[in-house]
Scaffold this active site. Structure first.
Site, PDB file in Angstrom:
ATOM      1  N   TYR A  59      96.588  22.085 -15.661  1.00 44.35           N
ATOM      2  CA  TYR A  59      97.848  22.802 -15.414  1.00 44.35           C
ATOM      3  C   TYR A  59      98.859  22.528 -16.535  1.00 44.35           C
ATOM      4  O   TYR A  59      99.493  23.452 -17.051  1.00 44.35           O
ATOM      5  CB  TYR A  59      98.394  22.342 -14.063  1.00 44.35           C
ATOM      6  CG  TYR A  59      99.657  23.040 -13.606  1.00 44.35           C
ATOM      7  CD1 TYR A  59      99.608  24.320 -13.057  1.00 44.35           C
ATOM      8  CD2 TYR A  59     100.900  22.405 -13.691  1.00 44.35           C
ATOM      9  CE1 TYR A  59     100.775  24.956 -12.624  1.00 44.35           C
ATOM     10  CE2 TYR A  59     102.056  23.029 -13.259  1.00 44.35           C
ATOM     11  CZ  TYR A  59     101.987  24.303 -12.720  1.00 44.35           C
ATOM     12  OH  TYR A  59     103.141  24.922 -12.291  1.00 44.35           O
TER      13      TYR A  59
ATOM     14  N   ASN B  50      95.173  41.384 -10.544  1.00 43.34           N
ATOM     15  CA  ASN B  50      94.532  40.105 -10.848  1.00 43.34           C
ATOM     16  C   ASN B  50      94.741  39.876 -12.344  1.00 43.34           C
ATOM     17  O   ASN B  50      94.099  40.532 -13.170  1.00 43.34           O
ATOM     18  CB  ASN B  50      93.044  40.150 -10.503  1.00 43.34           C
ATOM     19  CG  ASN B  50      92.364  38.839 -10.817  1.00 43.34           C
ATOM     20  OD1 ASN B  50      93.006  37.896 -11.303  1.00 43.34           O
ATOM     21  ND2 ASN B  50      91.081  38.749 -10.560  1.00 43.34           N
ATOM     22  N   VAL B  51      95.623  38.956 -12.672  1.00 46.77           N
ATOM     23  CA  VAL B  51      96.039  38.812 -14.078  1.00 46.77           C
ATOM     24  C   VAL B  51      94.915  38.389 -15.016  1.00 46.77           C
ATOM     25  O   VAL B  51      95.058  38.515 -16.225  1.00 46.77           O
ATOM     26  CB  VAL B  51      97.245  37.840 -14.236  1.00 46.77           C
ATOM     27  CG1 VAL B  51      98.477  38.383 -13.545  1.00 46.77           C
ATOM     28  CG2 VAL B  51      96.893  36.438 -13.758  1.00 46.77           C
TER      29      VAL B  51
ATOM     30  N   SER C 233      97.869  24.339 -19.626  1.00 44.98           N
ATOM     31  CA  SER C 233      98.106  25.795 -19.524  1.00 44.98           C
ATOM     32  C   SER C 233      99.581  26.103 -19.752  1.00 44.98           C
ATOM     33  O   SER C 233      99.934  27.083 -20.406  1.00 44.98           O
ATOM     34  CB  SER C 233      97.646  26.332 -18.161  1.00 44.98           C
ATOM     35  OG  SER C 233      98.525  25.927 -17.114  1.00 44.98           O
ATOM     36  N   LYS C 234     100.462  25.252 -19.225  1.00 43.92           N
ATOM     37  CA  LYS C 234     101.901  25.526 -19.336  1.00 43.92           C
ATOM     38  C   LYS C 234     102.420  25.177 -20.739  1.00 43.92           C
ATOM     39  O   LYS C 234     103.322  25.846 -21.245  1.00 43.92           O
ATOM     40  CB  LYS C 234     102.674  24.756 -18.258  1.00 43.92           C
ATOM     41  CG  LYS C 234     102.321  25.187 -16.817  1.00 43.92           C
ATOM     42  CD  LYS C 234     102.646  26.653 -16.568  1.00 43.92           C
ATOM     43  CE  LYS C 234     102.486  27.016 -15.090  1.00 43.92           C
ATOM     44  NZ  LYS C 234     102.879  28.404 -14.804  1.00 43.92           N
TER      45      LYS C 234
ATOM     46  N   SER D 275     106.459  25.231 -17.006  1.00 46.49           N
ATOM     47  CA  SER D 275     106.660  24.114 -16.077  1.00 46.49           C
ATOM     48  C   SER D 275     107.133  22.890 -16.852  1.00 46.49           C
ATOM     49  O   SER D 275     106.767  22.709 -18.023  1.00 46.49           O
ATOM     50  CB  SER D 275     105.346  23.750 -15.381  1.00 46.49           C
ATOM     51  OG  SER D 275     105.480  22.519 -14.682  1.00 46.49           O
TER      52      SER D 275
ATOM     53  N   ASN E  78     104.734  35.244 -13.791  1.00 42.01           N
ATOM     54  CA  ASN E  78     105.000  34.183 -12.819  1.00 42.01           C
ATOM     55  C   ASN E  78     103.732  33.720 -12.091  1.00 42.01           C
ATOM     56  O   ASN E  78     103.702  32.608 -11.568  1.00 42.01           O
ATOM     57  CB  ASN E  78     106.046  34.708 -11.814  1.00 42.01           C
ATOM     58  CG  ASN E  78     106.125  33.880 -10.555  1.00 42.01           C
ATOM     59  OD1 ASN E  78     106.743  32.823 -10.532  1.00 42.01           O
ATOM     60  ND2 ASN E  78     105.469  34.337  -9.487  1.00 42.01           N
TER      61      ASN E  78
HETATM   62  P1  NAI Z   1     102.874  30.099  -5.164  1.00 45.86           P
HETATM   63  O1  NAI Z   1     101.487  29.526  -5.046  1.00 45.86           O
HETATM   64  O2  NAI Z   1     103.768  30.033  -3.972  1.00 45.86           O
HETATM   65  O3  NAI Z   1     102.764  31.637  -5.643  1.00 45.86           O
HETATM   66  C1  NAI Z   1     101.923  32.022  -6.682  1.00 45.86           C
HETATM   67  C2  NAI Z   1     101.603  33.511  -6.516  1.00 45.86           C
HETATM   68  O4  NAI Z   1     100.703  33.884  -7.576  1.00 45.86           O
HETATM   69  C3  NAI Z   1     100.883  33.831  -5.208  1.00 45.86           C
HETATM   70  O5  NAI Z   1     101.478  34.964  -4.595  1.00 45.86           O
HETATM   71  C4  NAI Z   1      99.459  34.117  -5.645  1.00 45.86           C
HETATM   72  O6  NAI Z   1      98.775  35.033  -4.782  1.00 45.86           O
HETATM   73  C5  NAI Z   1      99.681  34.690  -7.017  1.00 45.86           C
HETATM   74  N1  NAI Z   1      98.480  34.620  -7.855  1.00 45.86           N
HETATM   75  C6  NAI Z   1      97.595  33.598  -7.978  1.00 45.86           C
HETATM   76  N2  NAI Z   1      96.598  33.946  -8.788  1.00 45.86           N
HETATM   77  C7  NAI Z   1      96.842  35.212  -9.207  1.00 45.86           C
HETATM   78  C8  NAI Z   1      96.148  36.123 -10.047  1.00 45.86           C
HETATM   79  N3  NAI Z   1      94.981  35.805 -10.621  1.00 45.86           N
HETATM   80  N4  NAI Z   1      96.705  37.340 -10.275  1.00 45.86           N
HETATM   81  C9  NAI Z   1      97.867  37.693  -9.675  1.00 45.86           C
HETATM   82  N5  NAI Z   1      98.543  36.880  -8.835  1.00 45.86           N
HETATM   83  C10 NAI Z   1      98.036  35.662  -8.610  1.00 45.86           C
HETATM   84  O7  NAI Z   1     103.520  29.390  -6.423  1.00 45.86           O
HETATM   85  P2  NAI Z   1     105.053  29.198  -6.844  1.00 45.86           P
HETATM   86  O8  NAI Z   1     105.423  27.808  -6.545  1.00 45.86           O
HETATM   87  O9  NAI Z   1     105.879  30.317  -6.364  1.00 45.86           O
HETATM   88  O10 NAI Z   1     104.873  29.277  -8.442  1.00 45.86           O
HETATM   89  C11 NAI Z   1     105.218  30.421  -9.216  1.00 45.86           C
HETATM   90  C12 NAI Z   1     105.109  30.037 -10.688  1.00 45.86           C
HETATM   91  O11 NAI Z   1     106.012  28.960 -10.954  1.00 45.86           O
HETATM   92  C13 NAI Z   1     103.723  29.557 -11.119  1.00 45.86           C
HETATM   93  O12 NAI Z   1     103.447  30.006 -12.424  1.00 45.86           O
HETATM   94  C14 NAI Z   1     103.875  28.048 -11.117  1.00 45.86           C
HETATM   95  O13 NAI Z   1     102.947  27.428 -11.985  1.00 45.86           O
HETATM   96  C15 NAI Z   1     105.306  27.903 -11.596  1.00 45.86           C
HETATM   97  N6  NAI Z   1     105.918  26.633 -11.273  1.00 45.86           N
HETATM   98  C16 NAI Z   1     106.034  26.224  -9.973  1.00 45.86           C
HETATM   99  C17 NAI Z   1     106.601  25.000  -9.694  1.00 45.86           C
HETATM  100  C18 NAI Z   1     106.769  24.480  -8.304  1.00 45.86           C
HETATM  101  O14 NAI Z   1     107.144  23.321  -8.169  1.00 45.86           O
HETATM  102  N7  NAI Z   1     106.524  25.273  -7.251  1.00 45.86           N
HETATM  103  C19 NAI Z   1     107.062  24.107 -10.769  1.00 45.86           C
HETATM  104  C20 NAI Z   1     106.889  24.644 -12.086  1.00 45.86           C
HETATM  105  C21 NAI Z   1     106.337  25.860 -12.302  1.00 45.86           C
END
Ligand code: NAI
Length: 246
Positions: free
Chosen positions: A154, A62-63, A157-158, A141, A89
């Protein structure tokens, strides 16, 4: 490109972009540690890598919890070796219009997306400084650069993560540690599947390459930034957005 004998922690590696980043780094030999608040999903990601001949382990991470973060980094260092690669990530959204945004939604998003990267980055830096090498990639992002209605928490934060990246890059460069950010556009994952079709279509109209990105589009850039092909790149924000922001 070879990452044999390198250890990489991918936070939020249980699904989405993090899982694909992990797969790609495993394919070139890195030992992957998938840290996620959802341990079941992290274990699935790790098993998938092992089934394909790679090396991977899953840990509950948990980050936002400094005690847990330290435990995970100590475990990695003892069980495998000090960390070579960190990909910050893990991220969440809690969208809402600025004037109506709940303080709790602000705090939660800032905590996971920004403080989480600070806590993990600090632990990683301590291990990397001793080795005098390492790469850190922060997943920011496009909205941290251009803003987005409904995402005050959001996008702040980014944007903060981009500032953190540049400062870490300056402080850690003398120890041969690179720190960069990737700013993805809209990527097809669970995070964006919540958008209704009309909003998705509107978004696609704004993207010169006329499609949402795929997790692998981000993973390729991460691989480039950690694989020794980019040793002279630090403190940069790599925009991977189909041309949506130029
Ligand atoms: P996702 O929601 O599919 O995956 C996020 C992962 O982070 C999940 O496995 C979740 O359990 C984990 N997570 C959440 N809170 C946590 C915590 N406190 N400690 C540890 N793990 C935790 O999201 P996705 O789309 O794969 O996004 C990954 C990264 O990319 C994020 O930082 C997101 O902000 C960024 N991003 C995503 C975009 C998109 O369009 N999907 C666009 C720009 C950035």
């Amino acid at each position: 490109m070879k990452l044999d004998k390198k250890v990489a922690l991918i936070t939020g590696g249980g699904q989405g972009i993090g899982r694909v980043i992990a797969d790609n780094l495993a394919k070139i030999g890195a030992h992957i540690v998938l840290g996620d608040i959802n341990l079941e999903n992290a274990e699935k990601s790790a098993k998938n890598i092992r089934d394909n001949g790679g090396k991977a382990s899953a840990v509950l991470l948990n980050v936002v919890d400094p005690v847990n973060v330290k435990q995970v980094f100590d475990f990695i260092s003892k069980e495998f070796k000090p960390l070579d690669i960190l990909v910050n990530n893990a991220g969440i959204t809690k969208d809402g219009l600025f004037v109506r945004m709940k303080e709790d939604d602000w705090d939660r998003v800032l905590a996971v997306n920004l403080k989480g990267s600070f806590l993990c980055g600090q632990q990683a830096a301590k291990q990397m400084m001793k080795q005098r090498s390492g790469s850190i990639v922060n997943i920011a992002s496009i909205v941290g650069v251009m803003g987005n209605a409904g995402q005050a928490n959001y996008s702040a934060s980014k944007a903060g993560l981009i500032g953190l990246t540049k400062t870490m890059a300056r402080e850690l460069a003398p120890r041969n540690i690179t720190v960069n950010a990737i700013a993805p556009g809209f990527i097809d994952t669970n995070m964006t599947r919540v958008l209704d079709d009309k909003i998705r279509d509107k978004l696609i109209e704004q993207i010169p390459l006329a499609r949402l990105g795929l997790p692998v589009d981000i993973a390729h850039s991460v691989t480039f930034l950690v694989s020794g092909q980019s040793n002279y790149i630090t403190g940069q924000v790599i925009n991977v957005n189909g041309g949506m922001l130029m």
